[in-house]
Every structure is written in C-alpha cells, then in structure tokens.
Enzyme design. Structure first.
Site, short mmCIF file in Angstrom:
data_model
loop_
_atom_site.label_atom_id
_atom_site.label_comp_id
_atom_site.label_asym_id
_atom_site.label_seq_id
_atom_site.Cartn_x
_atom_site.Cartn_y
_atom_site.Cartn_z
N ILE A 72 13.60 -0.97 -14.59
CA ILE A 72 13.50 0.10 -15.73
C ILE A 72 12.39 -0.30 -16.59
O ILE A 72 11.85 0.53 -16.99
CB ILE A 72 14.78 0.35 -16.38
N ASP A 76 6.93 2.00 -12.62
CA ASP A 76 7.69 3.17 -12.06
C ASP A 76 8.93 3.24 -12.65
O ASP A 76 9.58 4.40 -12.85
CB ASP A 76 7.86 2.70 -10.40
N SER A 193 7.25 0.01 0.73
CA SER A 193 5.96 -0.21 0.07
C SER A 193 5.08 0.07 1.37
O SER A 193 5.21 -0.21 2.47
CB SER A 193 5.74 -1.62 -0.51
N GLU A 195 2.53 -1.64 1.58
CA GLU A 195 1.99 -2.85 2.09
C GLU A 195 2.64 -3.35 3.53
O GLU A 195 2.24 -4.26 4.16
CB GLU A 195 2.22 -3.70 1.16
N TYR A 216 5.04 -10.51 0.05
CA TYR A 216 5.73 -9.46 -0.49
C TYR A 216 5.87 -8.23 0.64
O TYR A 216 6.96 -7.81 0.47
CB TYR A 216 4.60 -9.05 -1.47
#
Length: 410
Positions: A72, A76, A193, A195, A216
């Site tokens: 949070i 985003d 994502s 990615e 990632y």
C-alpha cells in the site's frame, strides 16, 4: 437494521433482504433518517452508493466493501487506496515495520484510527510471514485482496534473487493458500508483470508465451501461474493483471523514469551535472499509473476472475524518454546523459508492447495519457516538488483529461 457508510451509521426501520432494491427502499430510509435527524446522511448514502457498493454481514445488515492491499505504500498501492476510498471502501493495508516512517505516499489520505469515520487502517506484517498474514486476513475479512507488494526493481533482483523469489513469488502462494482454506468469497487480484514476457515477440497479449529474463520476472511468472492454478483447481475468484510499465510522480526514485526527471530538477537547480543510466535502447510500453489502478478494480468487479493485459499499445526507448524530458525544459539530453555498466542487466528485454484489446472489450478500459503526456506530467511534478516553476503543460493535461480526478496530490 443498520446501513453502514464507512463508519457512519443511518438507522432505519424497514427490512432489507439480499435482493435489496435501493430505489424502492429510499422512502423508508429517508423517513426513518428524518426521525433521527440524519436526513442529509441518508440522502448521501442513496445518491452516491449503489447496491454493489455494499457487503452483507451475517447479522443481516449492510456495510461498505472492505479491501486489503499489500504494498500500500508503493506507487500503485497508494493510488489504489486513494481510488478505493473515493469509491467508499474501507481500506486495510499491510506495511513493514521500520525504524523510520515509510508512508510518505499515503500520508495525505491517512486518518488517525481514533477519528470517527476513518476508513484507512494499517497493519504491520511481512509477505514472508505466513502466520501474520493469516492473522490479518482472519481479522480483516476482506471482500477484495489486491496483492501488489513485491521486490519490484528488476536490476536489483539480479543481486538479491532469493529474496525476490520469496517476496514477489512465494508470497502469492501464501495468500492464496490462506484463501483456499478459508473458503470465503474473497476476490483476489494478482499483480503480474509484462516483464514475464521477456523475449516473446511483441505485441504481447494474454495468450503470449512467457519467457522471463530476470529473477524478478521468473518470480512473477511463478506467482502468475500459481494464481491461475488456484483459480482452476479450487474455484477461487482470481484475476491477474499483466500490467505493462506504468509511471507517475510517485514512482520510486531509483526507477529510470523518476531518476531522469529527478536529475532534470537537480540540474536546473545547479545541484547535479550528469545522470548515470544503464542501457538506453530497450523499448517499453509506458502508461500513467492512476489509470492502471482503475483497471485493477474493474477486473474484480467482473462476474468471473480472468487475466488481462493492460497497456497503451505503443513503445518508446529509455533514450526517447530522456530526450523528451530534457527537451521539455529546453535542455539537450546528450549533454547530461552518461552510462554506467553497473546498471545494465545481465539479460535484457528489448521490446515490450501491450495488446490490451481484451481489457478494452471486457472492462471498457483504455488509456487517455500517452507517452508524451506522461513525460510532461512527471517533469512538472518533479520541478514543483523541488521548488521550481514547471512549464505547466503536464498540469494542464491532468486538468483537461481528469476534470473529476480522485487523487489529490502528485
């Protein structure tokens, strides 16, 4: 019976069933509210909220939807919390305990929990701690979970691959397994994502094979497929948002777009001479983060959980971003750009472009901010943050495109 709007209450006499019709019950609520000198609040409840904005309690009453957000305090997460508050939600966020405050992105929406009507609450927790996650889910009982928390810096993931896998990958399994065991109606959003696509040919959509090229991306691919598996195996409401790059003035300072605009502000202030970057040639599909969190919410309002690609459909290189940003303030980027091999990735992703046709068709979502707009918005905000008068074109774009914007600060 009690109708709950956030933490404010309107007492009324007629009975609501699970087939409640807000319009038919209007006169009953207003009549009872008038007797309790609460007419204005009842009018607000009926004019602003719809049936779908309420959740049913076991006692038969109604209260606002409750959302739990991991991450949070990130870009985003902070925008999503602000957006959901504008929708009337009660928000719960998980934050890590630290010796210094790390809540700057949400300070403007935070309200002391002792304040009547407070609808944002924070809980200490860690995505690697299943027991604490279990305690939070048990106590909050959210209607919707938005799992945004992660170690999200791609280049850094090569330096701390195990930690990245634990937080960006396994955390999804921890939460999904808790949801499976609870057998509740909670809806789950997985922050996947672009990615993950890696070397797969562009443009990429929901059916494009994944070919991750970093720790990632590998971690996100694991979490993505885990979420799909829990949806198919156990019938959980799970939606995966495969979001392409989305930026804003709230982007972390070590991400390339924010690093560039921050350098511009420092150069203008005579505090910096060069900006050191990695590979300038990879092309990305860059959009505006506030629009992307709206897409997240739309996914969980559908009847079934599905996967959606979210992006603008156009790609630009890091070099193009830098050139446009410097040009916007009357500077030549080539005079200030420098490269540092330490910022290069061992394995690079050359081109990512979204095919977001499904999101447009199913969610009625499409971006209004394009690449050139985004650059101006970020430069204006950074200059203002540093006490320099911005050109203002980005600010004017925000005013025109979002006349009823729900976020209140850059």
């Amino acid at each position: 019976m009690i109708l709950s709007v956030g933490r404010e209450f309107v007492v009324w006499s007629c009975a609501f069933s699970q087939n409640i019709n807000m319009h038919e019950s209007r006169r009953h609520i207003l009549c009872s509210a008038n007797q309790n000198r609460d007419l204005r609040q009842a009018e607000l409840a009926l004019s602003y909220y719809s049936k779908d904005d309420f959740r049913f309690e076991s006692k038969g009453g109604l209260s606002m939807k409750r959302a739990l957000i991991t991450g949070i305090t990130g870009q985003d997460g902070s925008y999503l919390a602000e957006f959901l508050l504008s929708k009337g939600y009660e928000i719960h966020g998980i934050i890590r305990r630290a010796s210094t405050f790390n809540t700057s992105r949400i300070d403007h929406i935070y309200v002391d929990p002792h304040t009547p009507g407070a609808r944002l609450r924070l809980h200490y927790g860690d995505l690697s701690d299943s027991e604490q996650l279990s305690n939070i889910l048990y106590n909050v009982k959210p209607d919707e979970i938005y799992h945004l928390g992660a170690q999200s810096h791609v280049r850094v993931s090569f330096d701390i691959p195990e930690y990245t896998a634990n937080i960006a990958g396994l955390s999804a399994t921890r939460i999904l397994e808790l949801l499976r065991r609870s057998s509740g109606p909670t809806k789950y959003y997985q922050a996947s994502s672009s990615e993950m696509f890696g070397k797969s040919p562009a443009p990429q959509n929901e059916n494009t094979p994944l070919n991750p090229r970093s720790p990632y991306a590998c971690s996100k691919a694991y979490a993505h497929w885990s979420a799909i598996n829990y949806r198919e195996a156990y019938g959980l409401f799970v939606s995966c948002g495969i979001l392409f790059n989305h930026e804003s003035p709230r982007r972390g300072e070590n991400f390339v777009t924010r690093k560039i605009v921050r350098a511009i502000a420092q150069i203008i202030a005579k505090k910096q001479e060069k900006v050191y970057l990695g590979n300038l040639e990879p092309k990305r599909d860059w959009g505006f983060a506030p629009e992307y969190v709206e897409a997240m919410w739309k996914m969980l309002q559908e009847k079934t959980g599905q996967d959606y690609v979210v992006g603008t459909g156009e790609a630009h290189s890091v070099r193009e971003f830098a050139e446009q940003a410097f040009r916007y303030v009357g500077l030549n980027a080539e005079e200030y750009l420098a490269t540092d091999k330490r910022y290069f990735r061992p394995t690079e992703v050359d081109l990512l472009v979204a095919d977001a046709a499904k999101a447009k068709a199913d969610l009625d979502w499409s971006p209004t901010i394009r690449f050139g707009d985004l650059v101006k918005i970020m430069v204006d905000a950074e200059l203002r943050r540093n006490g320099t008068e911005p050109p203002g074109e980005g600010d004017e774009l925000i005013k025109r495109r979002f006349p009823q914007r729900w976020w209140t600060v850059d």
